[in-house]
Design an enzyme around this catalytic site. Structure first.
Site, PDB file in Angstrom:
ATOM      1  N   SER A 206       0.820  -1.208   0.000  1.00 31.01           N
ATOM      2  CA  SER A 206       0.000   0.000   0.000  1.00 31.01           C
ATOM      3  C   SER A 206       0.859   1.266   0.000  1.00 31.01           C
ATOM      4  O   SER A 206       1.703   1.422  -0.854  1.00 31.01           O
ATOM      5  CB  SER A 206      -0.957  -0.059   1.187  1.00 31.01           C
ATOM      6  OG  SER A 206      -2.052   0.752   0.910  1.00 31.01           O
ATOM      7  N   HIS A 354      -7.601  -5.674   0.490  1.00 29.22           N
ATOM      8  CA  HIS A 354      -6.367  -4.920   0.700  1.00 29.22           C
ATOM      9  C   HIS A 354      -5.558  -5.487   1.874  1.00 29.22           C
ATOM     10  O   HIS A 354      -5.915  -5.278   3.038  1.00 29.22           O
ATOM     11  CB  HIS A 354      -6.791  -3.484   1.000  1.00 29.22           C
ATOM     12  CG  HIS A 354      -5.703  -2.491   0.960  1.00 29.22           C
ATOM     13  ND1 HIS A 354      -5.021  -2.186  -0.198  1.00 29.22           N
ATOM     14  CD2 HIS A 354      -5.164  -1.712   1.933  1.00 29.22           C
ATOM     15  CE1 HIS A 354      -4.119  -1.256   0.073  1.00 29.22           C
ATOM     16  NE2 HIS A 354      -4.181  -0.959   1.357  1.00 29.22           N
TER      17      HIS A 354
HETATM   18  C1  GTR Z   1      -5.384   4.463   2.029  1.00 32.75           C
HETATM   19  C2  GTR Z   1      -4.793   5.338   0.980  1.00 32.75           C
HETATM   20  C3  GTR Z   1      -4.108   4.472  -0.052  1.00 32.75           C
HETATM   21  C4  GTR Z   1      -3.245   3.397   0.577  1.00 32.75           C
HETATM   22  C5  GTR Z   1      -3.776   2.857   1.890  1.00 32.75           C
HETATM   23  C6  GTR Z   1      -2.772   2.112   2.771  1.00 32.75           C
HETATM   24  O1  GTR Z   1      -6.110   5.160   2.966  1.00 32.75           O
HETATM   25  O2  GTR Z   1      -5.820   6.103   0.404  1.00 32.75           O
HETATM   26  O3  GTR Z   1      -3.383   5.277  -0.961  1.00 32.75           O
HETATM   27  O4  GTR Z   1      -1.944   3.815   0.697  1.00 32.75           O
HETATM   28  O5  GTR Z   1      -4.328   3.835   2.682  1.00 32.75           O
HETATM   29  O6  GTR Z   1      -1.621   2.522   2.917  1.00 32.75           O
HETATM   30  O7  GTR Z   1      -3.187   1.107   3.358  1.00 32.75           O
END
Ligand code: GTR
Length: 378
Positions: A206, A354
């Site tokens: 991420s 995610h």
């Molecule tokens: C989210 C962000 C993403 C990603 C994510 C993370 O809130 O919008 O770009 O980086 O966090 O790091 O888990």
């Protein structure tokens, strides 16, 4: 509306011209996206605060001192090295979100920051035993120990070790600071007995995947780069119109500190951004790159990440290496779930959302195995 506007071209030339084109492209990403990384920083010292035997290897708790022209900072780095290797082993280097103690339930690991997050709370993202079994060492540091992940911390993190004008539209942001930190951890692990610094893998999930890509783009000592669900500002094409994806407007509003201040100029103007993610991926060529997506992670735009690998493939092909492009055609959908599209530039998308999972690690290490001399599995 077309799915995607035309992408800025890869600066494709004879591979012999790549070093010059590469430098220009790194500069373009610095100017428009991440900000310029200053020179003059070093890793000044590595102190072992204690090593213990763990299943399949040895764990060391290091204090790494990083310096810039204005001072120094100590960054705790947790390193696992496999046992029984006959020669120096490759090393995976990645930052973690919540503290080194959250990557393992082992009671001995120092709690430096985020005492509020329990030991081992993020251990599923760091399958140490399996990584060691595969023959890799692995080093991690808490991203906040380089620079706290919130606006207003430019002075008390590693950026504060360098002079700089906060109003500079091309000044570096937190992602740049984290990327710089990955390079310093590589300096540090080069001192650890049994590790081969010429076989280094940068990995990140991420926001930390964005940092791994930017580290790999700038620092050619990383032989392999792994982007996991890095999304907007990472592997996903800004120009791809994916449903529910993060935009430049959204990311620069929620996380203004991550990027060069000038990046916000491209909010709602993604087609005007002079660069796009496929060029960032191409900057890793001819070194190995693995991009990972999760099919339910719409915010990170899995198809935009895959299409970026396809669009970056010609850079690999110019070195007679393969990417993810097949027969020069642009795909319209994702590859089969859970199967790695193999190449020096490779890709997989898995089921689920995610996260950085054992399945992701498996594909990442398969990709690294393809270019590194790995003694495992033990
Ligand atoms: C989210 C962000 C993403 C990603 C994510 C993370 O809130 O919008 O770009 O980086 O966090 O790091 O888990």
């Amino acid at each position: 509306m077309p799915r995607m506007r035309e992408l800025p071209p890869l600066p494709l030339t004879h591979s012999g011209e790549w070093p010059d084109r590469r430098a220009e492209l790194v500069d373009a990403f610095a100017r428009h996206v991440y900000g310029r990384t200053p020179t003059g920083g070093t890793t000044a010292g590595v102190e072992d605060r204690g090593s213990v035997a763990v299943r399949g290897g040895r764990r060391s708790d290091l204090d790494v001192t990083v310096t810039g022209p204005l001072g120094e900072r100590v960054v705790p780095v947790l390193v696992h090295v496999p046992e029984g290797a006959t020669g120096p082993v490759p090393v995976v280097i990645g930052l973690n979100f919540a503290g080194n103690h959250t990557t393992t339930p082992a009671p001995g690991v120092r709690i430096h920051r985020n005492a509020g997050t329990e030991r081992g709370a993020r251990a599923s993202r760091w399958p140490y035993e399996e990584i060691l079994r595969r023959g890799y060492a692995v080093a991690t540091a808490h991203c906040d120990d380089l620079e706290v992940d919130a606006p207003g911390h430019a002075d008390d993190g590693v950026r504060g070790l360098f002079p700089g004008d906060p109003a500079d539209p091309a000044g570096w942001g937190t992602i740049g600071a984290w990327a710089w930190g990955l390079s310093r951890i590589l300096d540090a692990v080069a001192e650890v007995p049994g590790i081969d610094p010429a076989a280094a893998v940068a990995i990140g999930h991420s926001r930390l995947g964005k940092a791994a890509l930017w580290a790999g783009a700038q620092d050619e000592r990383f032989a392999v780069v792994v982007s996991n669900d890095s999304g907007c500002g990472g592997a996903a094409l800004h120009r791809h119109r994916g449903p529910g994806k993060e935009t430049i407007a959204a990311i620069t509003t929620s996380f203004p500190h991550w990027f060069a201040p000038g990046f916000a100029r491209y909010a709602d103007r993604e087609d005007d951004l002079p660069v796009d993610a496929h060029q960032l991926l191409a900057l890793i060529a001819p070194r190995a790159l693995h991009v990972a997506s999760a099919v339910e992670d719409a915010w990170a735009d899995p198809l935009g990440e895959y299409l970026a690998t396809v669009a970056a493939s010609p850079a690999y092909e110019s070195f007679d290496l393969t990417g993810t492009r097949v027969d020069g055609e642009e795909p319209v959908s994702l590859p089969a779930l859970g199967e790695r599209v193999e190449g020096r530039l490779s890709y997989h998308v898995r089921s689920g959302g995610h996260d950085l999972t054992a399945e992701d690690w498996g594909h990442a290490l398969d990709a690294a195995d393809g270019v590194l001399k790995v003694a495992g599995p033990h």
